[in-house]
Write an enzyme that holds these catalytic residues in place. Structure first.
Site, PDB file in Angstrom:
ATOM      1  N   HIS A 243      65.894   0.466  42.445  1.00  0.00           N
ATOM      2  CA  HIS A 243      65.145   1.672  42.857  1.00  0.00           C
ATOM      3  C   HIS A 243      63.728   1.256  43.206  1.00  0.00           C
ATOM      4  O   HIS A 243      62.859   1.185  42.333  1.00  0.00           O
ATOM      5  CB  HIS A 243      65.191   2.707  41.720  1.00  0.00           C
ATOM      6  CG  HIS A 243      64.514   4.009  42.040  1.00  0.00           C
ATOM      7  ND1 HIS A 243      64.767   5.164  41.326  1.00  0.00           N
ATOM      8  CD2 HIS A 243      63.602   4.359  42.987  1.00  0.00           C
ATOM      9  CE1 HIS A 243      64.035   6.146  41.808  1.00  0.00           C
ATOM     10  NE2 HIS A 243      63.301   5.674  42.816  1.00  0.00           N
TER      11      HIS A 243
ATOM     12  N   HIS B 291      60.997   1.710  46.568  1.00  0.00           N
ATOM     13  CA  HIS B 291      60.649   2.173  47.921  1.00  0.00           C
ATOM     14  C   HIS B 291      59.734   1.125  48.535  1.00  0.00           C
ATOM     15  O   HIS B 291      58.648   0.864  47.991  1.00  0.00           O
ATOM     16  CB  HIS B 291      59.913   3.510  47.855  1.00  0.00           C
ATOM     17  CG  HIS B 291      60.702   4.602  47.179  1.00  0.00           C
ATOM     18  ND1 HIS B 291      61.432   5.544  47.869  1.00  0.00           N
ATOM     19  CD2 HIS B 291      60.893   4.872  45.859  1.00  0.00           C
ATOM     20  CE1 HIS B 291      62.027   6.359  47.004  1.00  0.00           C
ATOM     21  NE2 HIS B 291      61.712   5.969  45.779  1.00  0.00           N
TER      22      HIS B 291
ATOM     23  N   HIS C 200      67.783  10.875  44.517  1.00  0.00           N
ATOM     24  CA  HIS C 200      66.835  11.229  43.469  1.00  0.00           C
ATOM     25  C   HIS C 200      67.222  12.618  42.953  1.00  0.00           C
ATOM     26  O   HIS C 200      67.393  13.553  43.753  1.00  0.00           O
ATOM     27  CB  HIS C 200      65.411  11.312  44.017  1.00  0.00           C
ATOM     28  CG  HIS C 200      64.764  10.001  44.313  1.00  0.00           C
ATOM     29  ND1 HIS C 200      65.304   9.062  45.145  1.00  0.00           N
ATOM     30  CD2 HIS C 200      63.577   9.477  43.884  1.00  0.00           C
ATOM     31  CE1 HIS C 200      64.497   8.008  45.214  1.00  0.00           C
ATOM     32  NE2 HIS C 200      63.437   8.236  44.455  1.00  0.00           N
TER      33      HIS C 200
ATOM     34  N   GLU D 142      64.352  14.200  38.389  1.00  0.00           N
ATOM     35  CA  GLU D 142      63.058  13.533  38.170  1.00  0.00           C
ATOM     36  C   GLU D 142      62.095  14.631  37.727  1.00  0.00           C
ATOM     37  O   GLU D 142      61.671  14.660  36.567  1.00  0.00           O
ATOM     38  CB  GLU D 142      62.591  12.852  39.459  1.00  0.00           C
ATOM     39  CG  GLU D 142      61.214  12.194  39.361  1.00  0.00           C
ATOM     40  CD  GLU D 142      60.717  11.629  40.704  1.00  0.00           C
ATOM     41  OE1 GLU D 142      61.288  11.971  41.758  1.00  0.00           O
ATOM     42  OE2 GLU D 142      59.732  10.849  40.678  1.00  0.00           O
TER      43      GLU D 142
ATOM     44  N   ASP E 118      60.137   1.694  41.248  1.00  0.00           N
ATOM     45  CA  ASP E 118      59.928   2.848  42.132  1.00  0.00           C
ATOM     46  C   ASP E 118      58.877   2.564  43.212  1.00  0.00           C
ATOM     47  O   ASP E 118      59.240   2.216  44.341  1.00  0.00           O
ATOM     48  CB  ASP E 118      59.567   4.086  41.291  1.00  0.00           C
ATOM     49  CG  ASP E 118      59.884   5.400  41.978  1.00  0.00           C
ATOM     50  OD1 ASP E 118      60.456   5.380  43.076  1.00  0.00           O
ATOM     51  OD2 ASP E 118      59.566   6.462  41.403  1.00  0.00           O
ATOM     52  N   ASP E 119      57.589   2.711  42.889  1.00  0.00           N
ATOM     53  CA  ASP E 119      56.493   2.491  43.840  1.00  0.00           C
ATOM     54  C   ASP E 119      55.411   1.666  43.135  1.00  0.00           C
ATOM     55  O   ASP E 119      54.335   2.191  42.788  1.00  0.00           O
ATOM     56  CB  ASP E 119      55.910   3.840  44.278  1.00  0.00           C
ATOM     57  CG  ASP E 119      56.967   4.711  44.940  1.00  0.00           C
ATOM     58  OD1 ASP E 119      57.368   4.407  46.073  1.00  0.00           O
ATOM     59  OD2 ASP E 119      57.402   5.696  44.302  1.00  0.00           O
TER      60      ASP E 119
HETATM   61  N1  ADE Z   1      59.394   8.584  47.402  1.00  0.00           N
HETATM   62  C1  ADE Z   1      58.765   7.532  46.897  1.00  0.00           C
HETATM   63  N2  ADE Z   1      58.734   7.590  45.558  1.00  0.00           N
HETATM   64  C2  ADE Z   1      59.388   8.716  45.207  1.00  0.00           C
HETATM   65  C3  ADE Z   1      59.714   9.326  43.978  1.00  0.00           C
HETATM   66  N3  ADE Z   1      59.365   8.817  42.803  1.00  0.00           N
HETATM   67  N4  ADE Z   1      60.388  10.502  44.011  1.00  0.00           N
HETATM   68  C4  ADE Z   1      60.730  11.041  45.165  1.00  0.00           C
HETATM   69  N5  ADE Z   1      60.464  10.506  46.352  1.00  0.00           N
HETATM   70  C5  ADE Z   1      59.791   9.347  46.378  1.00  0.00           C
HETATM   71 ZN    ZN Z   2      62.006   6.794  43.920  1.00  0.00          ZN
END
Ligand code: ADE
Ligand code: ZN
Length: 347
Positions: A24, A26, A203, A206, A284-285
């Site tokens: 996971h 991005h 997703h 969350e 994630d990011d």
């Molecule tokens: N796009 C990038 N990170 C995300 C996240 N945590 N939740 C939803 N969309 C995303």
């Molecule tokens: Zn994500």
């Protein structure tokens, strides 16, 4: 004090050299402030930050939506094939350094198309980097095209067909602002993806309620849930996820940065594992949330007091959940078993 220190060092070393899988991630979320500023300058894109420091200072969020505003602004500096290549290589070199042997990478083509970038540049740049990393570093990967759930689903199938014609799309995902955008809206494109033999993830849970996880399972027929941490609110959903061995790609730093949990010591990863769910750990990011996979693991383990053997469990779960060949899964499991055998004294 002496003891605490030596435990910390041991855990840190163990996690750093542990063979890992990330499911996971991005790619736009790996854009570090340094690259953001450099690409904005190179491509002549106006951004509201005058310096690397100013960009970094903007990385504080109240919730998912406030993060997405900053994230999509960041993505606007990506314009050329080589930008996508550089971004992806930078992440994969982190993988090499952290011993991530297999990575499944999300990208958001609708954002880039809306910025006037050709789909060929996006996919071409990312894909070339994936091939480079496999050839030079032996890192295997998969590319997952995400649809943004706050955009119109009507054009999704056409986009998917165009992307697949360009090659090497392993699966589709669903991301962006979750609240008020239930998965069911995207049933048509998920059915098309299934008919095309593609993998499917979304997703869900969350920020959104357990009912969105049910929808992702029943209406989109996803094979994994991204995040899914709110599943514990619904015992019958937990039963379903366990019975069908549906993996959850959990992202602790993300959940803290976006205030899903107030602090890491209150994260429910330990409960998810104790319930018998097929949880994995992911970043994630990472450029926006304060750390890549090893740091997510290290800080989560120390804040939740998780036993070291759970690091192996999470990685075995990730191998099971990965969209790679059975042969590659065997290689990844062998790497884990070998590592375990040489560190069993710790477990
Ligand atoms: N796009 C990038 N990170 C995300 C996240 N945590 N939740 C939803 N969309 C995303
Ligand atoms: Zn994500």
């Amino acid at each position: 004090m002496e003891n605490a220190k030596s435990t910390e060092v041991t855990l840190s070393d163990f996690i750093e050299r542990l063979p890992k899988v990330e499911l996971h991630l991005h790619i736009e979320g790996t854009l570090e402030p340094e690259m953001l500023i450099a690409l904005a300058k190179r491509n002549g894109v106006e951004i509201p930050y005058r310096s690397i420091e100013a960009a970094r200072n903007a990385y504080h969020f109240d919730d998912l939506k406030s993060f997405l505003n900053v994230y999509y602004l960041g993505a606007s500096v990506l314009r050329e094939d080589r930008d996508y290549h550089e971004l992806t290589i930078a992440y994969l070199s982190r993988c090499k350094a952290e011993r991530i042997l297999h990575a499944e990478i999300f990208f958001d083509p609708q954002t880039h198309l809306a910025n006037g970038v050709a789909l060929e540049a996006v996919i071409g740049g990312i894909h070339a980097a994936l091939l480079d990393a496999e050839r030079d570093w032996g890192i295997s990967s998969a590319l997952i095209l995400c649809f943004e759930r706050d955009r119109d689903p009507a054009t999704a199938v056409k986009l998917l067909e165009r992307a697949c014609a360009l090659g090497n799309i392993t699966g589709i995902g669903l991301d962006s602002a979750e609240l008020d955008n239930p998965p069911g809206k995207f049933q048509t494109v998920f059915a098309a993806a299934k008919a095309m033999g593609l993998h499917r993830v979304a997703h869900a849970g969350e920020e959104g309620p357990p009912s969105y996880i049910w929808q992702a399972l029943d209406m989109l027929q996803v094979e994994r849930i991204d995040h899914g941490v709110r599943c514990l609110e619904d015992p019958s959903l937990v039963r379903r996820l366990i019975d069908d061995r549906i993996p959850l790609t959990v992202c602790p730093f993300s959940n803290i940065a976006l205030k899903v949990f107030p602090q890491l010591s209150k994260h429910n990863l330990g409960e998810l594992l104790a319930a018998g769910l097929l949880a994995t750990i992911n970043s994630d990011d990472p450029a926006y949330f304060g750390g890549y996979l090893s740091e997510n693991m290290l800080h989560t383990f120390s804040n939740l007091n998780l036993p070291v053997r759970d690091a192996l469990l999470l990685q075995r779960n990730a191998v099971e959940a990965a969209f790679c060949s059975d042969q590659r899964k065997q290689e990844l499991l062998s790497a884990l078993n070998e590592y375990n055998a040489s560190h069993h004294v710790l477990l």
